[in-house]
Design a protein around this motif. Structure first.
Motif, mmCIF file in Angstrom:
data_model
loop_
_atom_site.group_PDB
_atom_site.id
_atom_site.type_symbol
_atom_site.label_atom_id
_atom_site.label_comp_id
_atom_site.label_asym_id
_atom_site.label_seq_id
_atom_site.Cartn_x
_atom_site.Cartn_y
_atom_site.Cartn_z
ATOM 1 N N TYR A 168 2.447 -24.457 -11.698
ATOM 2 C CA TYR A 168 2.705 -25.577 -12.825
ATOM 3 C C TYR A 168 1.772 -25.978 -12.686
ATOM 4 N N LYS A 169 1.216 -26.871 -13.921
ATOM 5 C CA LYS A 169 -0.057 -26.983 -14.369
ATOM 6 C C LYS A 169 0.118 -28.014 -15.361
ATOM 7 N N TYR A 170 -0.446 -29.025 -15.637
ATOM 8 C CA TYR A 170 0.029 -29.936 -17.111
ATOM 9 C C TYR A 170 0.768 -30.102 -17.664
ATOM 10 N N ASN A 171 2.394 -30.080 -16.729
ATOM 11 C CA ASN A 171 3.931 -29.916 -17.145
ATOM 12 C C ASN A 171 4.465 -28.523 -17.324
ATOM 13 N N GLU A 172 3.887 -27.407 -17.334
ATOM 14 C CA GLU A 172 4.288 -26.287 -17.816
ATOM 15 C C GLU A 172 3.770 -25.433 -17.067
ATOM 16 N N LEU A 173 4.759 -24.047 -16.977
ATOM 17 C CA LEU A 173 4.351 -23.074 -15.862
ATOM 18 C C LEU A 173 3.206 -22.092 -16.559
ATOM 19 N N MET A 174 2.030 -22.154 -16.030
ATOM 20 C CA MET A 174 1.422 -21.650 -16.830
ATOM 21 C C MET A 174 0.852 -19.629 -16.291
ATOM 22 N N GLN A 175 1.028 -18.815 -16.672
ATOM 23 C CA GLN A 175 0.495 -17.149 -15.736
ATOM 24 C C GLN A 175 -0.901 -17.354 -15.495
ATOM 25 N N ILE A 176 -0.656 -17.223 -13.899
ATOM 26 C CA ILE A 176 -1.738 -16.904 -12.776
ATOM 27 C C ILE A 176 -1.807 -15.346 -12.967
ATOM 28 N N GLY A 177 -3.298 -14.332 -13.370
ATOM 29 C CA GLY A 177 -3.883 -13.529 -12.969
ATOM 30 C C GLY A 177 -3.410 -12.341 -12.264
ATOM 31 N N GLY A 178 -3.484 -12.979 -11.219
ATOM 32 C CA GLY A 178 -3.095 -12.221 -10.118
ATOM 33 C C GLY A 178 -3.221 -13.392 -8.568
ATOM 34 N N HIS A 179 -3.852 -12.643 -7.430
ATOM 35 C CA HIS A 179 -2.982 -12.988 -6.172
ATOM 36 C C HIS A 179 -3.424 -12.498 -4.699
ATOM 37 N N TYR A 180 -3.496 -12.777 -4.010
ATOM 38 C CA TYR A 180 -3.777 -11.513 -2.476
ATOM 39 C C TYR A 180 -2.783 -11.839 -2.108
ATOM 40 N N ILE A 181 -2.561 -10.510 -0.914
ATOM 41 C CA ILE A 181 -1.102 -10.546 0.139
ATOM 42 C C ILE A 181 -2.071 -9.895 1.434
ATOM 43 N N TYR A 182 -1.972 -11.192 2.144
ATOM 44 C CA TYR A 182 -3.157 -11.764 3.555
ATOM 45 C C TYR A 182 -1.457 -11.265 4.820
ATOM 46 N N TYR A 183 -2.257 -10.550 5.737
ATOM 47 C CA TYR A 183 -1.563 -10.379 7.015
ATOM 48 C C TYR A 183 -1.834 -11.016 7.859
ATOM 49 N N GLU A 184 -0.447 -11.326 9.041
ATOM 50 C CA GLU A 184 -1.470 -12.374 10.361
ATOM 51 C C GLU A 184 0.607 -12.204 10.884
ATOM 52 N N LYS A 185 0.643 -11.999 12.097
ATOM 53 C CA LYS A 185 1.863 -12.007 12.698
ATOM 54 C C LYS A 185 3.397 -12.699 12.102
ATOM 55 N N ASN A 186 3.037 -14.123 11.816
ATOM 56 C CA ASN A 186 4.013 -14.794 10.993
ATOM 57 C C ASN A 186 5.680 -14.814 11.647
ATOM 58 N N PRO A 187 5.528 -15.370 13.335
ATOM 59 C CA PRO A 187 7.331 -15.135 14.043
ATOM 60 C C PRO A 187 8.077 -15.661 13.141
ATOM 61 N N GLN A 188 7.470 -16.671 12.178
ATOM 62 C CA GLN A 188 8.860 -17.811 11.679
ATOM 63 C C GLN A 188 9.272 -17.201 10.590
ATOM 64 N N MET A 189 8.951 -16.235 9.806
ATOM 65 C CA MET A 189 9.028 -15.239 8.575
ATOM 66 C C MET A 189 10.267 -13.880 9.221
ATOM 67 N N GLN A 190 9.494 -13.389 10.448
ATOM 68 C CA GLN A 190 10.629 -13.029 11.180
ATOM 69 C C GLN A 190 11.662 -12.916 11.796
ATOM 70 N N ASN A 191 11.900 -14.422 12.363
ATOM 71 C CA ASN A 191 12.755 -15.025 12.859
ATOM 72 C C ASN A 191 14.122 -15.028 11.552
ATOM 73 N N TYR A 192 13.639 -15.352 10.823
ATOM 74 C CA TYR A 192 14.208 -15.556 9.843
ATOM 75 C C TYR A 192 15.099 -14.301 8.991
ATOM 76 N N MET A 193 13.849 -13.368 8.948
ATOM 77 C CA MET A 193 14.646 -11.677 8.388
ATOM 78 C C MET A 193 15.976 -11.786 9.345
ATOM 79 N N ILE A 194 15.411 -11.591 11.007
ATOM 80 C CA ILE A 194 16.270 -11.054 11.697
ATOM 81 C C ILE A 194 17.195 -12.072 12.239
ATOM 82 N N ASN A 195 17.464 -13.188 12.169
ATOM 83 C CA ASN A 195 18.585 -13.619 12.198
ATOM 84 C C ASN A 195 19.662 -13.743 11.204
ATOM 85 N N THR A 196 19.333 -13.499 9.814
ATOM 86 C CA THR A 196 19.780 -13.553 8.744
ATOM 87 C C THR A 196 20.113 -12.295 7.639
ATOM 88 N N ARG A 197 19.608 -10.765 8.339
ATOM 89 C CA ARG A 197 19.896 -10.147 7.766
ATOM 90 C C ARG A 197 21.901 -9.618 7.373
#
Length: 388
Positions: free
Chosen positions: A149-178
């Motif tokens: 969201y830039k200049y009051n509108e949605l502008m398409q982004i050409g690419g992104h990154y996937i990064y890797y770490e333990k992330n216990p918060q997301m793991q906990n959410y996935m388990i408790n709401t499965r």
């Protein structure tokens, strides 16, 4: 202290645009699971994380995702009820402390252009902040688009990154709401430590088999070369000795022809001498042949001893390689209650664990899927298994 850019990343598309978008691997996995649920009707999810600056560039870290249970679609208009947003804010405070709502994701079948106007209006209403993110995913394929969201509108982004770490918060959410999110145990994220351990074991076994085959082939080839050399040397020695005997016989024949003019008594004596010489030559030839036989036997014994020693060294080397390292316990298991997992004891099998826990052996396949086990026999003492 300024946050450092992740090192362990995977690039998707062209990432020359700003802001730089980093999506944590568990979040990407969770959105992929929701993608399967969006075949019948659109599914939305709120994104959590932070928007910051790093190395003079705007960077967006997406570290969490919360499913929005209901999305209303009327033509090109999108609507998410207020009570759903209130629930999302509550879950954000419960599971993702320290993170902010920084965008949302829409999963549907079709083309995003049909929802473009409605998505812009909904985003402007919910996230009227620079560099917030909107993600569109096609439920029927792997197509996806990222917008900022830039200049009051949605502008398409050409690419992104996937990064890797333990992330216990997301793991906990996935388990408790499965259950409420409709995620079956087979879709649960596999414990990475166990996965890496099994992968390492398979690689070690393959390397061990290749090494053993190579060493066996090498030992066989070396033995064959030694045998061929021994045969060649023996044949050369025999040829030289046969040539020497032939020369001796020719000399004796020549001497016999010269002495034919001597009287009968001299001829008798010469014949005795010749006979004794022939016996000595034959005895010498037999002695030499016996020595050749002993030399061949000794060379074969040495070759066999070398083969045995090579096999012994191979076994020791393989035994040394067979030792492995037990990985660290996953942070997922640290988030679980005592009743959610089972610790493997000596003599346990998946069938006996299912019998102890549920009273029958009908849950073996579910336990395998829950823990990402492709082989039910590959469990070890002390391993913690997530129970369905």
């Amino acid at each position: 202290m300024e946050r450092q850019l992740p090192k362990n990343v995977r690039q998707i598309g062209n990432v020359c645009d700003e802001p730089k978008i980093y999506v944590e691997d568990y979040v990407d996995t969770f959105l992929g699971q929701l993608q399967e649920k969006a075949m019948e009707k659109p599914v939305a999810a709120a994104l959590t994380g932070e928007i910051t600056k790093c190395e003079d560039k705007v960077v967006v870290y997406i570290s969490g995702a919360i499913r929005a249970e209901d999305v209303e679609v009327e033509g090109t208009n999108l609507k998410i009820p207020e009570e759903i947003w209130e629930k999302i804010e509550k879950e954000q405070k419960e599971y993702f402390k320290g993170q902010k709502l920084i965008g949302w994701c829409l999963l549907e079948t079709g083309h995003p252009m049909s929802m473009n106007r409605g998505a812009q209006e909904l985003h402007r209403k919910m996230y009227d902040q620079e560099n917030t993110i909107f993600i569109w995913k096609d439920a029927s394929s792997s197509d996806e688009m990222y917008f900022a969201y830039k200049y009051n509108e949605l502008m398409q982004i050409g690419g992104h990154y996937i990064y890797y770490e333990k992330n216990p918060q997301m793991q906990n959410y996935m388990i408790n709401t499965r259950r409420q999110n409709g995620v079956t145990p087979s879709e649960m994220v596999e414990d990475r430590a166990a996965k890496d351990f099994r992968s390492a074991v398979r690689q070690r076994m393959e390397i061990k088999e290749q090494s053993q085959s190579s060493k066996l082939l090498y030992a066989t080839s070396a033995l064959l070369v030694v045998v061929v050399l021994a045969i060649g040397v023996s044949m050369m020695n025999n040829f030289e000795r046969m040539e020497s005997v032939q020369q001796s016989l020719e000399q004796l024949a020549s001497a016999k022809g010269t002495e034919a003019k001597v009287d009968d008594n001299a001829q008798v004596n010469d014949q005795r001498v010749n006979g004794e010489n022939e016996n000595q030559i034959n005895a010498q030839s037999e002695g030499q042949n016996q020595e050749e036989t002993k030399e061949n036997q000794n060379s074969e014994t040495v070759a066999a001893s070398g083969s045995v020693k090579a096999s012994s060294d191979t076994k020791k080397s393989n035994d040394a390689k067979s030792e492995g390292t037990v990985p660290e316990v996953s942070t997922v298991q640290e988030q679980l209650n005592q009743s959610d997992y089972y610790t493997v004891k000596k003599g346990d099998t998946l069938a006996s664990i299912s019998k102890k826990t549920y009273g029958d052996t009908g849950h073996v396949e579910a336990i395998c899927k829950m823990n990402g086990l492709s082989d039910g026999n590959l469990i070890f003492i002390g391993q913690k298994l997530l129970l369905p």
